[in-house]
Design a protein around this motif. Structure first.
Motif, PDB file in Angstrom:
ATOM      1  N   ALA A   3       0.851  -1.191   0.000  1.00  0.00           N
ATOM      2  CA  ALA A   3       0.000   0.000   0.000  1.00  0.00           C
ATOM      3  C   ALA A   3       0.888   1.243   0.000  1.00  0.00           C
ATOM      4  O   ALA A   3       2.001   1.227   0.521  1.00  0.00           O
ATOM      5  CB  ALA A   3      -0.916   0.009   1.219  1.00  0.00           C
ATOM      6  N   ASP A   4       0.408   2.326  -0.597  1.00  0.00           N
ATOM      7  CA  ASP A   4       1.175   3.567  -0.644  1.00  0.00           C
ATOM      8  C   ASP A   4       0.941   4.442   0.576  1.00  0.00           C
ATOM      9  O   ASP A   4       1.820   5.218   0.967  1.00  0.00           O
ATOM     10  CB  ASP A   4       0.814   4.352  -1.914  1.00  0.00           C
ATOM     11  N   ASP A   5      -0.228   4.330   1.179  1.00  0.00           N
ATOM     12  CA  ASP A   5      -0.552   5.201   2.297  1.00  0.00           C
ATOM     13  C   ASP A   5      -1.754   4.619   3.026  1.00  0.00           C
ATOM     14  O   ASP A   5      -2.379   3.655   2.564  1.00  0.00           O
ATOM     15  CB  ASP A   5      -0.878   6.616   1.791  1.00  0.00           C
ATOM     16  N   TYR A   6      -2.082   5.195   4.183  1.00  0.00           N
ATOM     17  CA  TYR A   6      -3.284   4.796   4.911  1.00  0.00           C
ATOM     18  C   TYR A   6      -3.899   6.006   5.592  1.00  0.00           C
ATOM     19  O   TYR A   6      -3.212   6.983   5.893  1.00  0.00           O
ATOM     20  CB  TYR A   6      -2.970   3.698   5.941  1.00  0.00           C
ATOM     21  N   VAL A   7      -5.202   5.942   5.800  1.00  0.00           N
ATOM     22  CA  VAL A   7      -5.936   6.992   6.516  1.00  0.00           C
ATOM     23  C   VAL A   7      -6.795   6.304   7.568  1.00  0.00           C
ATOM     24  O   VAL A   7      -7.494   5.333   7.268  1.00  0.00           O
ATOM     25  CB  VAL A   7      -6.833   7.808   5.557  1.00  0.00           C
ATOM     26  N   ARG A   8      -6.740   6.797   8.789  1.00  0.00           N
ATOM     27  CA  ARG A   8      -7.463   6.160   9.883  1.00  0.00           C
ATOM     28  C   ARG A   8      -8.894   6.665   9.987  1.00  0.00           C
ATOM     29  O   ARG A   8      -9.165   7.851   9.860  1.00  0.00           O
ATOM     30  CB  ARG A   8      -6.748   6.412  11.208  1.00  0.00           C
ATOM     31  N   LYS A   9      -9.816   5.722  10.225  1.00  0.00           N
ATOM     32  CA  LYS A   9     -11.205   6.076  10.509  1.00  0.00           C
ATOM     33  C   LYS A   9     -11.341   6.429  11.998  1.00  0.00           C
ATOM     34  O   LYS A   9     -10.679   5.816  12.835  1.00  0.00           O
ATOM     35  CB  LYS A   9     -12.128   4.888  10.207  1.00  0.00           C
ATOM     36  N   PRO A  10     -12.232   7.351  12.350  1.00  0.00           N
ATOM     37  CA  PRO A  10     -12.984   8.234  11.441  1.00  0.00           C
ATOM     38  C   PRO A  10     -12.029   9.268  10.844  1.00  0.00           C
ATOM     39  O   PRO A  10     -11.110   9.728  11.510  1.00  0.00           O
ATOM     40  CB  PRO A  10     -14.013   8.886  12.364  1.00  0.00           C
ATOM     41  N   PHE A  11     -12.255   9.632   9.595  1.00  0.00           N
ATOM     42  CA  PHE A  11     -11.299  10.484   8.912  1.00  0.00           C
ATOM     43  C   PHE A  11     -11.975  11.725   8.338  1.00  0.00           C
ATOM     44  O   PHE A  11     -13.171  11.749   8.071  1.00  0.00           O
ATOM     45  CB  PHE A  11     -10.605   9.722   7.781  1.00  0.00           C
ATOM     46  N   SER A  12     -11.162  12.752   8.167  1.00  0.00           N
ATOM     47  CA  SER A  12     -11.607  13.952   7.476  1.00  0.00           C
ATOM     48  C   SER A  12     -11.582  13.682   5.977  1.00  0.00           C
ATOM     49  O   SER A  12     -10.581  13.209   5.439  1.00  0.00           O
ATOM     50  CB  SER A  12     -10.675  15.120   7.814  1.00  0.00           C
ATOM     51  N   GLN A  13     -12.684  13.959   5.306  1.00  0.00           N
ATOM     52  CA  GLN A  13     -12.711  13.743   3.864  1.00  0.00           C
ATOM     53  C   GLN A  13     -11.731  14.671   3.154  1.00  0.00           C
ATOM     54  O   GLN A  13     -11.183  14.321   2.115  1.00  0.00           O
ATOM     55  CB  GLN A  13     -14.137  13.911   3.334  1.00  0.00           C
ATOM     56  N   ARG A  14     -11.506  15.846   3.722  1.00  0.00           N
ATOM     57  CA  ARG A  14     -10.513  16.750   3.154  1.00  0.00           C
ATOM     58  C   ARG A  14      -9.123  16.115   3.215  1.00  0.00           C
ATOM     59  O   ARG A  14      -8.332  16.234   2.270  1.00  0.00           O
ATOM     60  CB  ARG A  14     -10.537  18.088   3.917  1.00  0.00           C
ATOM     61  N   LEU A  15      -8.805  15.440   4.326  1.00  0.00           N
ATOM     62  CA  LEU A  15      -7.520  14.761   4.449  1.00  0.00           C
ATOM     63  C   LEU A  15      -7.386  13.674   3.392  1.00  0.00           C
ATOM     64  O   LEU A  15      -6.336  13.540   2.759  1.00  0.00           O
ATOM     65  CB  LEU A  15      -7.377  14.149   5.843  1.00  0.00           C
ATOM     66  N   LEU A  16      -8.450  12.904   3.186  1.00  0.00           N
ATOM     67  CA  LEU A  16      -8.403  11.844   2.179  1.00  0.00           C
ATOM     68  C   LEU A  16      -8.165  12.428   0.789  1.00  0.00           C
ATOM     69  O   LEU A  16      -7.356  11.895   0.018  1.00  0.00           O
ATOM     70  CB  LEU A  16      -9.703  11.027   2.194  1.00  0.00           C
ATOM     71  N   VAL A  17      -8.831  13.515   0.475  1.00  0.00           N
ATOM     72  CA  VAL A  17      -8.631  14.166  -0.828  1.00  0.00           C
ATOM     73  C   VAL A  17      -7.174  14.604  -0.978  1.00  0.00           C
ATOM     74  O   VAL A  17      -6.561  14.422  -2.039  1.00  0.00           O
ATOM     75  CB  VAL A  17      -9.579  15.371  -0.986  1.00  0.00           C
ATOM     76  N   GLU A  18      -6.594  15.171   0.085  1.00  0.00           N
ATOM     77  CA  GLU A  18      -5.201  15.620   0.029  1.00  0.00           C
ATOM     78  C   GLU A  18      -4.255  14.444  -0.191  1.00  0.00           C
ATOM     79  O   GLU A  18      -3.290  14.547  -0.960  1.00  0.00           O
ATOM     80  CB  GLU A  18      -4.833  16.361   1.322  1.00  0.00           C
ATOM     81  N   ARG A  19      -4.541  13.319   0.475  1.00  0.00           N
ATOM     82  CA  ARG A  19      -3.682  12.139   0.311  1.00  0.00           C
ATOM     83  C   ARG A  19      -3.773  11.609  -1.123  1.00  0.00           C
ATOM     84  O   ARG A  19      -2.771  11.208  -1.713  1.00  0.00           O
ATOM     85  CB  ARG A  19      -4.092  11.048   1.304  1.00  0.00           C
ATOM     86  N   ILE A  20      -4.972  11.577  -1.666  1.00  0.00           N
ATOM     87  CA  ILE A  20      -5.159  11.119  -3.043  1.00  0.00           C
ATOM     88  C   ILE A  20      -4.411  12.025  -4.013  1.00  0.00           C
ATOM     89  O   ILE A  20      -3.670  11.562  -4.882  1.00  0.00           O
ATOM     90  CB  ILE A  20      -6.657  11.066  -3.397  1.00  0.00           C
TER      91      ILE A  20
END
Length: 233
Positions: free
Chosen positions: A95-112
């Protein structure tokens, strides 16, 4: 327009994240289990996949393992708050990265966006002028950024975006030490924080892949408490 595959068995997450990503200009396909996603990927691979770990039929770990048998498509894991073991295992599996739940959708967009930018940057020069990067040869290692290819002693080695960037950063200056912080800067955007464990996991995965081409590969040296160094043989 980049195509993002979102795989999660929580329909609320699928719906809300899909709406957010589409508002950001992405094309989104959603799947509520790993097997459905794998079937779709066999027909056409997305530009990136965002995978939940715990899912019915086929969980995120199994899906990643199956994906890595045929593709290095960038992958972000969605993990539960306390699943540190899963996070480390996921990184070591590719995997290239991970995001922990519950997560900010803004953070997920930034990671993508960060991973997609890194993917595009591989074929650009360091000056950011849009010039095609030259093939790099370091002893038995050959890296072609434009084609995203790596060979060791003439044997092909398939790397993820993150693994490619880390190897490129180390091999550019053989004999010079790169600290974990410096490698973080290479592989991740400034606004994305990762810890030392993330870099170490990527390096372990990178070494493992290089040893599939040569079981005596030892060009990446660990300097404990300092960082890593590429030694040209």
């Amino acid at each position: 327009m980049s195509k993002i595959a979102l795989v999660d068995d929580d329909r609320n997450i699928l719906t809300s994240v899909q709406m957010t990503l589409e508002a950001e200009g992405f094309e989104v396909e959603t799947y509520n289990d790993g097997q459905s996603a794998l079937d779709a990927f066999s027909r056409k691979m997305p530009d990136m996949a965002v995978l939940d770990i715990k899912m019915p039929r086929m969980d995120g770990m199994d899906l990643l393992q199956r994906l890595r048998q045929k593709s290095e498509v960038p992958v972000i894991f969605l993990t539960s708050k306390d699943d540190e073991i899963d996070e480390v295992l996921g990184l070591r599996m590719g995997a290239d990265d991970y995001v922990r739940k519950p997560f900010s959708q803004r953070l997920l967009v930034e990671r993508i966006r960060a991973i997609l930018r890194r993917k595009e940057a591989i074929a650009k020069d360091d000056a950011g002028e849009g010039e095609v990067a030259q093939t790099m040869v370091r002893g038995d290692l050959t890296m072609d950024p434009l084609r995203h290819t790596v060979t060791w002693k003439g044997n092909d080695v398939s790397l993820t975006v993150t693994e490619f960037l880390l190897l490129q950063a180390l091999a550019q200056r053989p004999g010079f030490v790169k600290s974990r912080d410096q490698l973080m800067d290479v592989a991740y955007d400034d606004q994305v924080y990762v810890d030392d464990r993330t870099i170490d996991s990527h390096i372990k995965r990178l070494r493992k892949k290089m040893r599939t081409a040569d079981d005596e590969f030892s060009a990446i040296e660990t300097l404990y408490g300092i960082g890593y160094r590429y030694n040209e043989e």
